[in-house]
Design a protein around this motif. Structure first.
Motif, PDB file in Angstrom:
ATOM      1  N   ALA A  65      22.627  35.876  14.809  1.00  0.00           N
ATOM      2  CA  ALA A  65      22.318  34.718  15.937  1.00  0.00           C
ATOM      3  C   ALA A  65      22.459  35.125  17.278  1.00  0.00           C
ATOM      4  N   LEU A  70      18.872  36.464  17.896  1.00  0.00           N
ATOM      5  CA  LEU A  70      17.867  35.483  18.043  1.00  0.00           C
ATOM      6  C   LEU A  70      18.176  34.758  19.315  1.00  0.00           C
ATOM      7  N   LEU A 105      21.593  29.280  21.495  1.00  0.00           N
ATOM      8  CA  LEU A 105      21.093  28.552  20.091  1.00  0.00           C
ATOM      9  C   LEU A 105      21.767  27.181  20.122  1.00  0.00           C
ATOM     10  N   PHE A 132      22.021  25.249  14.719  1.00  0.00           N
ATOM     11  CA  PHE A 132      21.733  26.793  14.160  1.00  0.00           C
ATOM     12  C   PHE A 132      22.641  27.338  13.382  1.00  0.00           C
ATOM     13  N   GLU A 134      22.564  34.035   7.844  1.00  0.00           N
ATOM     14  CA  GLU A 134      22.222  35.285   8.298  1.00  0.00           C
ATOM     15  C   GLU A 134      20.767  35.631   7.805  1.00  0.00           C
ATOM     16  N   ASP A 148      18.558  33.472   7.003  1.00  0.00           N
ATOM     17  CA  ASP A 148      17.444  32.383   7.970  1.00  0.00           C
ATOM     18  C   ASP A 148      17.352  32.937   9.303  1.00  0.00           C
ATOM     19  N   LEU A 149      18.553  33.074  10.039  1.00  0.00           N
ATOM     20  CA  LEU A 149      18.339  33.684  11.324  1.00  0.00           C
ATOM     21  C   LEU A 149      17.527  34.876  11.655  1.00  0.00           C
ATOM     22  N   THR A 150      17.642  35.759  10.625  1.00  0.00           N
ATOM     23  CA  THR A 150      16.887  37.169  10.763  1.00  0.00           C
ATOM     24  C   THR A 150      15.421  36.858  10.762  1.00  0.00           C
ATOM     25  N   ASP A 162      14.248  35.121  13.605  1.00  0.00           N
ATOM     26  CA  ASP A 162      13.850  35.892  14.650  1.00  0.00           C
ATOM     27  C   ASP A 162      12.674  36.936  14.498  1.00  0.00           C
TER      28      ASP A 162
END
Length: 71
Positions: free
Chosen positions: A5, A8, A16, A20, A25, A27-29, A32
């Protein structure tokens, strides 16, 4: 805030949204990575457009125009 996070948020250059927090993790990666890819593509297209546009300027004026544009 997780490492993904924070990464991102740094890529976005903004905090964010609260929504979010529900993302994993992975999904966030992934988000990004997609964002970085989009930014790199945009930069490449902008650079190509700039170079193409400079071809329209007479050769003797190009150094002055580049200096004014900060290139």
């Amino acid at each position: 805030m997780s490492d993904a996070a924070q990464t991102l948020a740094k890529t976005l250059g903004a905090p964010l949204p609260a929504e979010f927090d529900s993302l994993t993790e992975a999904d966030l990666t992934a988000l990004d990575g997609l964002l970085r890819g989009a930014l790199a593509g945009r930069a490449a297209r902008l650079e190509a457009a700039t170079e193409t546009s400079l071809q329209l300027i007479p050769r003797l004026l190009r150094p002055a125009v580049k200096k004014v544009l900060g290139l």
